[in-house]
Design a protein around this motif. Structure first.
Motif, PDB file in Angstrom:
ATOM      1  N   GLY A  27      82.338  15.100  25.278  1.00  0.00           N
ATOM      2  CA  GLY A  27      83.022  14.689  24.066  1.00  0.00           C
ATOM      3  C   GLY A  27      83.444  15.898  23.258  1.00  0.00           C
ATOM      4  N   TYR A  28      84.722  15.914  22.851  1.00  0.00           N
ATOM      5  CA  TYR A  28      85.247  17.071  22.118  1.00  0.00           C
ATOM      6  C   TYR A  28      85.672  16.641  20.721  1.00  0.00           C
ATOM      7  CZ  TYR A  28      87.903  21.256  20.982  1.00  0.00           C
ATOM      8  OH  TYR A  28      88.360  22.397  20.376  1.00  0.00           O
ATOM      9  N   ASP A  29      85.249  17.417  19.718  1.00  0.00           N
ATOM     10  CA  ASP A  29      85.654  17.186  18.339  1.00  0.00           C
ATOM     11  C   ASP A  29      86.215  18.505  17.812  1.00  0.00           C
ATOM     12  OD1 ASP A  29      85.444  16.984  15.337  1.00  0.00           O
ATOM     13  OD2 ASP A  29      84.660  15.003  15.845  1.00  0.00           O
ATOM     14  N   SER A  30      87.383  18.447  17.182  1.00  0.00           N
ATOM     15  CA  SER A  30      88.036  19.671  16.727  1.00  0.00           C
ATOM     16  C   SER A  30      87.203  20.442  15.711  1.00  0.00           C
ATOM     17  CB  SER A  30      89.411  19.346  16.137  1.00  0.00           C
ATOM     18  OG  SER A  30      89.314  18.378  15.105  1.00  0.00           O
ATOM     19  N   ALA A  35      80.360  24.030  19.491  1.00  0.00           N
ATOM     20  CA  ALA A  35      79.361  23.190  20.159  1.00  0.00           C
ATOM     21  C   ALA A  35      79.791  22.894  21.590  1.00  0.00           C
ATOM     22  CB  ALA A  35      79.158  21.896  19.383  1.00  0.00           C
ATOM     23  N   PHE A  36      81.071  22.551  21.786  1.00  0.00           N
ATOM     24  CA  PHE A  36      81.564  22.281  23.137  1.00  0.00           C
ATOM     25  C   PHE A  36      81.432  23.510  24.028  1.00  0.00           C
ATOM     26  CE2 PHE A  36      85.097  22.988  26.056  1.00  0.00           C
ATOM     27  CZ  PHE A  36      84.798  22.024  27.007  1.00  0.00           C
ATOM     28  N   GLN A  37      81.845  24.678  23.516  1.00  0.00           N
ATOM     29  CA  GLN A  37      81.818  25.894  24.323  1.00  0.00           C
ATOM     30  C   GLN A  37      80.399  26.234  24.772  1.00  0.00           C
ATOM     31  OE1 GLN A  37      84.480  27.292  25.422  1.00  0.00           O
ATOM     32  NE2 GLN A  37      86.015  26.340  24.108  1.00  0.00           N
ATOM     33  N   CYS A 101      79.118  16.671  22.805  1.00  0.00           N
ATOM     34  CA  CYS A 101      79.214  18.131  22.798  1.00  0.00           C
ATOM     35  C   CYS A 101      78.019  18.803  22.128  1.00  0.00           C
ATOM     36  CB  CYS A 101      80.498  18.578  22.107  1.00  0.00           C
ATOM     37  SG  CYS A 101      80.612  18.173  20.348  1.00  0.00           S
ATOM     38  N   ASP A 102      77.236  18.028  21.355  1.00  0.00           N
ATOM     39  CA  ASP A 102      76.122  18.646  20.612  1.00  0.00           C
ATOM     40  C   ASP A 102      74.835  18.701  21.434  1.00  0.00           C
ATOM     41  OD1 ASP A 102      75.806  15.900  20.549  1.00  0.00           O
ATOM     42  OD2 ASP A 102      75.376  15.780  18.402  1.00  0.00           O
ATOM     43  N   TYR A 220      71.239  17.836  19.489  1.00  0.00           N
ATOM     44  CA  TYR A 220      71.202  18.080  18.038  1.00  0.00           C
ATOM     45  C   TYR A 220      71.947  16.936  17.339  1.00  0.00           C
ATOM     46  CZ  TYR A 220      70.053  22.775  19.763  1.00  0.00           C
ATOM     47  OH  TYR A 220      69.488  23.847  20.425  1.00  0.00           O
ATOM     48  N   THR A 221      71.394  15.744  17.435  1.00  0.00           N
ATOM     49  CA  THR A 221      72.129  14.544  17.054  1.00  0.00           C
ATOM     50  C   THR A 221      72.464  14.448  15.570  1.00  0.00           C
ATOM     51  OG1 THR A 221      72.103  12.111  17.172  1.00  0.00           O
ATOM     52  CG2 THR A 221      69.990  13.204  16.837  1.00  0.00           C
TER      53      THR A 221
END
Length: 257
Positions: A27-30, A35-37, A101-102, A220-221
């Protein structure tokens, strides 16, 4: 795809084809590119099997006509619903994984993928989780519902007949309750995974004397170190160390002329 072309070339040369990559949709968030990387880096550097790590970017899915629903008031991320496109994007073939992503992975994902059991349509950690905080991340409201966080890391048996219900049209129209509670499935079609593979920071507890409780995928919800307010959260030092290693690797890459 690159793996397919490589396999065709290997067969032509009389060599055994390379193993198909295990597909992981993240899941990707701008707001959370870091976090994604870091999630991607933690997966790739520890994996003993080939991986294809694919960011689920809502803007790209919209541009392709695969996602059309409006943003709801309770959606805390850009991938709140796009996650359920995983079987469709995988061509309803084989097994694939979705993960928020987290996450920070501290173990080889091959161990998790080996748990895939064709008896089930999906497999996930069966959390009993009711967050105490009223907000998470950067002030986003926290919502409580049955099976919360079950959908945050899922192994999908993409070829399972029931998962063909997850079309772009359905994902764009069905309710959050239907999707996040896996209501297109019967309960016995939802397999269970060990808590270590979706360890909720601030909720699950690791016992130093019990190796089975040590996290293999840290979630890390409520918010992670990429947000200033969560810089000192539990296991935040591990995430920051991973970020530092990722930055060092990028600096060491040769410059293309």
């Amino acid at each position: 795809m690159a793996i397919g072309r490589a396999n065709e070339a290997a067969e032509a040369n009389g060599k055994p084809p390379a193993a198909a990559a295990f597909r992981i949709f993240v899941g990707y968030d701008s707001r959370e590119d870091a976090a994604f990387q870091v999630c991607r880096h933690s997966l790739l550097r520890r994996s003993s099997v080939p991986l294809e790590v694919i960011p689920l970017k809502q803007a790209e899915l919209r541009a392709a006509g695969l996602y059309t629903r409006g943003r709801g008031a309770t959606e805390s991320t850009e991938f709140s619903f796009t996650r359920f496109l995983t079987p469709f994007l995988a061509g309803y073939q084989g097994w694939a994984m979705f993960v928020d992503c987290d996450f920070l992975f501290t173990a080889d994902i091959a161990e998790l993928s080996a748990m895939a059991d064709d008896r089930y349509a999906v497999m996930c950690v069966h959390h009993d989780y009711a967050p105490k905080e009223g907000v998470k991340m950067d002030g986003v409201p926290q919502t409580v519902y049955p099976r919360k966080n079950w959908s945050s890391m899922v192994l999908y048996n993409c070829a399972h007949p029931k998962n063909r219900a997850l079309t772009p049209e359905l994902v764009s129209a069905e309710s959050g309750a239907f999707l996040h509670r896996f209501m297109w499935l019967d309960d016995d079609e939802i397999g269970e995974l060990p808590v270590a593979w979706n360890f909720l920071v601030g909720h699950n507890r690791a016992d130093p004397k019990d190796p089975d409780t040590q996290p293999k995928a840290i979630h890390y919800t409520s918010g992670g170190p990429w947000f200033e307010a969560y810089r000192d959260c539990e296991f935040g030092d591990l995430w920051l160390k991973e970020l530092e290693e990722l930055s060092d690797e990028k600096q060491q890459q040769p410059v293309e002329l």
